[in-house]
Design an enzyme around this catalytic site. Structure first.
Site, short mmCIF file in Angstrom:
data_model
loop_
_atom_site.label_atom_id
_atom_site.label_comp_id
_atom_site.label_asym_id
_atom_site.label_seq_id
_atom_site.Cartn_x
_atom_site.Cartn_y
_atom_site.Cartn_z
N THR A 1 38.62 26.69 47.87
CA THR A 1 37.99 27.94 48.26
C THR A 1 37.17 28.48 47.09
O THR A 1 37.43 28.17 45.92
CB THR A 1 39.02 29.03 48.61
OG1 THR A 1 39.75 29.38 47.42
CG2 THR A 1 39.96 28.57 49.69
N ASP A 2 36.20 29.33 47.41
CA ASP A 2 35.69 30.22 46.39
C ASP A 2 36.84 31.18 46.06
O ASP A 2 37.81 31.28 46.80
CB ASP A 2 34.45 30.96 46.88
CG ASP A 2 33.56 31.42 45.72
OD1 ASP A 2 34.08 31.60 44.60
OD2 ASP A 2 32.35 31.61 45.94
N TRP A 3 36.72 31.90 44.98
CA TRP A 3 37.84 32.70 44.50
C TRP A 3 38.17 33.82 45.49
O TRP A 3 37.34 34.66 45.79
CB TRP A 3 37.53 33.24 43.12
CG TRP A 3 38.00 32.33 42.01
CD1 TRP A 3 38.63 32.72 40.87
CD2 TRP A 3 37.92 30.90 41.92
NE1 TRP A 3 38.95 31.63 40.09
CE2 TRP A 3 38.53 30.50 40.71
CE3 TRP A 3 37.41 29.91 42.76
CZ2 TRP A 3 38.63 29.17 40.33
CZ3 TRP A 3 37.52 28.58 42.38
CH2 TRP A 3 38.12 28.22 41.18
N ALA B 1 38.73 33.44 48.67
CA ALA B 1 38.02 33.24 49.94
C ALA B 1 38.91 32.64 51.02
O ALA B 1 38.42 32.33 52.10
CB ALA B 1 36.80 32.34 49.73
#
Length: 832
Positions: free
Chosen positions: A268-270, A272
């Protein structure tokens, strides 16, 4: 490490794959087999992975699937502890779009948008090599880069972190950069998958795009990254067609795994992640930076049967397979190298020069020579302060960062400096405050630890005006002083990452204080002012300043006076972009447009140097002598800028995005459903007509077209030949000649028109190839550009696949999307 296998790379060509090339790749090979991972350079042992999975406990497998706190943090973005008892090492993940972002010095490279302007996969590979080498030298294993989302709107806050509005160019560059990164034994992470083309409401916006639009535009560069062997993919924050990208099966399984054959892992993005069972079933492998969904919640889901343990094995196996491919499981990865700061600096300088883009050069103003070179007025805050990089995750602690002013003082006989446009503000006079007070509490006047500060009084304003209040403070953003004017907080806490991600040069004072600004209309008279600060555990410094119409007028007057006395005025104009927020206009911020107009009236020999993240409006353009776009040029930016201004180097950059003349005329203008979205939904209704394609379709004229850039020499094109290739593509040959008196680089571009036999939406013309050519005066080179069948293909929503655009195809060769100098055609054959 070896480069990607030619067969696979050709199957999923840099411009995007024809669907027949993409058979699904199994998560793990059959027992006893091995799979060669492209970009990592070694075979993956399926036996090793399967034995590890059998030996790992459920807790240990889950520990690989989410971020942890690093006990020995180097300031990197993420950490996975590994499983020491089984020889699985800890891995550290660092930001790195323009250099390694840790709490140590690293080479601050030019922003990716400046790299892209060089139109050179070779330089992109060198760029990746520097980051990969330094990443490993600084104790990192995974690079959270490169970003390859297309530039869809000029307002997007991270345009400087990516490459282009064109999918073919972006695909070529991302593939080459990944080869450079992974050639240094560091794992690359292509991001943000997918359709993350803005920062506004990025955590919630629901992007709706037609299948053809996705496949032909946004997804093509990602396909190129996968073909180049990217070890990891980062999912984006936004929703796509109603489902968050990090739990979107259509993206993570149907496209990424089955269409493209991706065999790495998806993180994931942070922050997300949004679910446990849905996300892991859809194809998500790792949650970062914590364990909200892939920690205890995942273990519970396995234990109660909500999630099958085989899905945990699948995710852990993908991560282990990449670690094995890079030699991290058996210790065969080479020892960490030492940093080579000198080599990094040289690459940074080379790229800054190669991407420098000359937009205007009247009367051969540049390169500077004679009296014009000896007497300069340097104007603008970023003429004095080094503008190295944008903010957010792109920030790097550079080895060095010279001031343009200091570098130019070594070139010219006489150099004067004027601020021109204040970015930090001036002190609020004591006489305007009742009771009188000094609002500069820095240095010896800092607020002591544990001793709260408070001011409550009246601020007297002489006339109706707009004031920009500026708070400069030490410590964490959340602990900054609270300032209330007439009871309203001037600097409220921003939601989400709004506080964490600040801009570059404009958001930090020369003495290291953080900066926040707010513009407020104030009426003549007395206003209640209240300021409080608690001092914190270590004390706090702060100062409150303001910018008014009167202070702006004084700054402009000073700049005008300096310009009149100099032979040449050099105005450094800036726009400070960052992750977490979009721009609201393409106009330059602050009072810069008025400043440039005033300076050009005072001295017609005015050069504007742009340090901007993306396209900007230039209402003053016709009054300038020259305009040089340097974007965010990295730690060697001042030297590179001076080298171009004085002709030690020839500007070699070309625009990778169309520059609109105003906020009203571009692909996402005039329809809020396209940007920034309505009721949380954004529609990519422009379809495949993005950037220069939109300008062509609408018959509108950009301020500067895609591919545009001037040189200190001139080039001519001749002898075009277009032939059909046996593989269904085209071969385009032509001659480029340097007709000027200086050596220089040119970037001839090949554009192809639509297929007359496809009943699909097609662009008026689209970039199909290019070549960066460096020639001495009078020399020529025969250039051949091979256009693959995939580049000549369109996506059929009816067939859910690529179809070759057969029939008679028009071909142009030009110096930009609008400067088309040669024209030919060839028959593209049908395929059985």
């Amino acid at each position: 490490m070896s480069r990607p296998q030619p067969t696979r790379r050709n199957a999923i060509r840099l411009a995007g794959a024809i669907a027949v090339a993409a058979a699904a790749t199994p998560v793990l090979p059959a027992a006893g087999a091995s799979a060669t991972g492209t970009g990592g350079g070694r075979s993956v042992s399926a036996n090793r992975i399967q034995h590890l999975l059998a030996d790992l406990t459920l807790d240990e497998k889950i520990s690989l699937l989410h971020g942890h706190t690093d006990p020995d943090s180097l300031g990197q973005a993420g950490y996975i502890p590994g499983v020491p008892r089984l020889g699985i090492p800890a891995i550290r993940l660092t930001d790195g779009p323009a250099g390694v972002r840790v709490t140590a010095h690293a080479t601050a490279l030019p922003a990716p948008i400046l790299l892209a302007a060089a139109f050179s996969p070779e330089l992109a590979r060198a760029y990746g090599k520097v980051i990969g080498h330094e990443g490993r030298a600084l104790g990192q294993d995974v690079l959270l880069s490169p970003m390859v989302n297309l530039i869809r709107t000029p307002y997007a806050g991270r345009n400087f972190e990516t490459f282009s509005e064109d999918p073919l160019l972006s695909g070529d560059l991302v593939a080459a950069e990944i080869e450079g990164i992974q050639g240094e034994h560091m794992i690359a992470t292509v991001k943000h998958f997918a359709l993350n083309n803005q920062e506004h409401e990025r955590n919630t916006i629901d992007v709706h795009a037609a299948e053809q639009t996705k496949q032909e535009m946004e997804l093509r560069p990602f396909a190129a990254a996968i073909a180049a062997g990217s070890g990891a993919v980062m999912g984006s924050y936004n929703r796509v067609d109603g489902t968050f990208a990090c739990e979107n099966k259509s993206l993570l399984t149907d496209v990424l795994r089955e269409q493209w054959g991706f065999d790495g892992w998806v993180m994931t993005d942070w922050y997300a992640a949004h679910s446990t069972a849905q996300a892991i079933a859809a194809g998500l492998d790792m949650e970062m930076p914590d364990d909200k969904y892939f920690g205890p919640a995942l273990k519970k889901a396995v234990q109660d049967g909500t999630v099958a343990e085989r899905l945990v094995d699948r995710a852990a196996g993908r991560i282990l397979a990449v670690l094995d491919r890079f030699g991290l499981l058996d210790g065969s990865i080479p020892a960490r190298p030492k940093r080579d700061a000198a080599a990094g600096a040289e690459t940074a300088h080379k790229i800054a020069v190669a991407g420098a883009t000359l937009l205007r050069n009247e009367r051969h103003t540049l390169p500077l020579a004679g009296p014009a070179a000896r007497s300069l007025a340097v104007i603008g805050p970023t003429g004095e302060l080094p503008f190295v990089s944008g903010g957010g995750s792109a920030h790097v602690i550079p080895d060095r960062a010279d001031s343009p002013l200091d570098v130019l003082k070594k070139r010219a006989r006489t150099v004067t400096y004027a601020l021109g446009d204040d970015i930090f503000g001036k002190a609020i006079p004591r006489t305007a405050l009742s009771p009188a007070a000094d609002l500069d509490h820095t240095g010896a006047a800092a607020i002591p630890a544990g001793k709260p500060f408070s001011y409550e009084g009246r601020l007297t304003v002489a006339s109706d005006d707009e004031w920009t209040f500026v708070i400069q403070f030490s410590g964490a953003a959340a602990d900054r002083p609270k300032v209330r004017l007439d009871g309203k907080e001037l600097f409220p806490q921003a939601p989400g990452f709004g506080e964490y991600f600040s801009g570059g040069v404009v958001s930090t004072t020369p003495d290291g204080l953080s900066v926040r600004r707010t513009a407020v209309k104030v009426s003549a008279g007395s206003h209640a002012l209240r300021i409080t600060a608690d001092g914190g555990k270590e004390g706090q410094q702060f100062r409150l300043t303001r910018i008014t119409s009167d202070t702006q007028a004084a700054d402009v007057a000073e700049a005008v006076a300096a310009a009149r006395k100099a032979a040449t005025a050099v105005v450094f104009a800036y726009e400070d972009a960052t992750e977490g927020k979009d721009r609201t206009t393409i106009a330059l911020p602050g009072n810069q447009d008025a400043l440039i107009r005033a300076v050009t009236r005072a001295n017609p020999n005015t050069i504007v140097v742009l340090n901007t993240s993306s396209a900007v409006a230039m209402p003053w353009l016709r009054d300038t002598a020259a305009v040089l776009q340097m974007y965010y040029p990295g730690q060697e930016g001042a030297r590179a800028t001076a080298d171009v201004l004085y002709g030690d180097a020839n500007p070699g950059g070309r625009l990778t995005q169309s520059y609109p003349a105003s906020d009203d005329v571009h692909a996402t203008a005039g329809d809020a459903r396209r940007y920034p979205g309505v009721d949380g939904v954004e529609e990519y209704s422009e379809g495949i007509h993005l950037g220069y394609r939109w300008f062509d379709k609408m018959g509108r004229r950009p301020l500067f077209p895609f591919g545009y850039g001037l040189s200190y020499t001139s080039f001519a094109y001749s002898r075009l030949r277009v032939e059909a290739a046996a593989d269904g593509g085209l071969e385009v040959s032509f001659t480029v000649r340097n007709t000027g008196r200086r050596a220089g680089a040119d970037v001839p571009q090949v554009y192809v028109g639509p297929s007359p036999e496809l009943r699909l939406d097609q662009a008026v013309r689209s970039l199909a190839g290019y070549r960066r050519v460096e020639l001495e005066p009078g020399r020529s080179e025969r250039v051949t550009v091979r256009i693959s069948a995939s580049t000549l293909s369109s996506w059929s929503e009816k067939k859910h696949g690529w179809v070759l655009g057969t029939g008679r195809r028009e071909v142009w060769v030009g110096a930009s999307a609008r400067d088309l100098r040669l024209h030919g055609r060839a028959e593209v054959g049908r395929r059985d």
